[in-house]
Design an enzyme around this catalytic site. Structure first.
Site, mmCIF file in Angstrom:
data_model
loop_
_atom_site.group_PDB
_atom_site.id
_atom_site.type_symbol
_atom_site.label_atom_id
_atom_site.label_comp_id
_atom_site.label_asym_id
_atom_site.label_seq_id
_atom_site.Cartn_x
_atom_site.Cartn_y
_atom_site.Cartn_z
ATOM 1 N N HIS A 53 72.981 -17.449 -119.878
ATOM 2 C CA HIS A 53 72.513 -16.091 -120.113
ATOM 3 C C HIS A 53 70.997 -16.051 -119.952
ATOM 4 C CE1 HIS A 53 76.155 -14.534 -122.671
ATOM 5 N NE2 HIS A 53 76.515 -15.028 -121.509
ATOM 6 N N GLU A 55 68.505 -14.795 -121.774
ATOM 7 C CA GLU A 55 67.682 -15.181 -122.920
ATOM 8 C C GLU A 55 67.688 -16.696 -123.095
ATOM 9 O OE1 GLU A 55 69.883 -11.321 -124.137
ATOM 10 O OE2 GLU A 55 70.224 -13.041 -122.839
ATOM 11 N N CYS A 79 73.546 -10.721 -126.817
ATOM 12 C CA CYS A 79 74.915 -10.829 -127.326
ATOM 13 C C CYS A 79 74.968 -11.282 -128.787
ATOM 14 C CB CYS A 79 75.747 -11.756 -126.444
ATOM 15 S SG CYS A 79 75.162 -13.457 -126.347
ATOM 16 N N CYS A 89 72.916 -15.119 -127.875
ATOM 17 C CA CYS A 89 71.530 -14.862 -127.475
ATOM 18 C C CYS A 89 70.737 -14.252 -128.624
ATOM 19 C CB CYS A 89 71.494 -13.968 -126.242
ATOM 20 S SG CYS A 89 72.125 -14.844 -124.776
#
Length: 147
Positions: A53, A55, A79, A89
């Protein structure tokens, strides 16, 4: 601060746009980490196939401890939960010690939604809807697939 916010979020949108269509079932997200004095510390976009992801990538690429006052600019709400069981995240941003999170589009996915609440409950300032009109196109197909 407003100009720095706009520049950083536009960069995050640019990163997400470059990965749009390459992230499998996951949405393409951009993340930019900025210091309080306006230096870009790190950035990332969702990887090919949907992982890592954005981040996670931005935090991993920054070596060392984030400076006090760091802001994370993220095109989609970080998330709340990961289907893989990895740290979400939102939790990664909390543990990294960011002071502020600026989000463009709120997530509607059942596992994604709720990251804002987790960040707020950790006492971190979070702003949402920033440049939402510019980033919304990135998530139209993803949200449509949720039914």
């Amino acid at each position: 601060m407003r100009q720095q916010d706009e520049n950083a979020m536009r960069r995050a949108i640019e990163l997400a746009r470059a990965q749009h269509g390459r992230t499998g079932d996951n949405p393409s997200v951009g993340c930019v980490l900025m210091s309080a004095d306006g230096r870009r510390l790190s950035e990332g976009a969702t990887g090919d196939g949907g992982r890592p992801h954005a981040e996670q990538l931005a935090l991993t690429q920054f070596k060392g401890k984030l400076p006090v006052g760091t802001t994370a600019y993220v095109t989609l709400e970080p998330c709340r939960e990961r289907s893989t069981g990895e740290a979400s995240c939102s939790n990664r941003l909390i543990k990294a010690g960011v002071a502020r999170v600026v989000v463009s589009v709120m997530d509607r996915h059942p596992k994604g939604a709720g990251g804002k609440a987790a960040i707020e409950s950790a006492g971190i300032d979070i702003a949402t809807g920033f440049l939402e009109e510019e980033a919304a196109f990135l998530y139209e197909d993803f949200f449509a697939s949720l039914g």
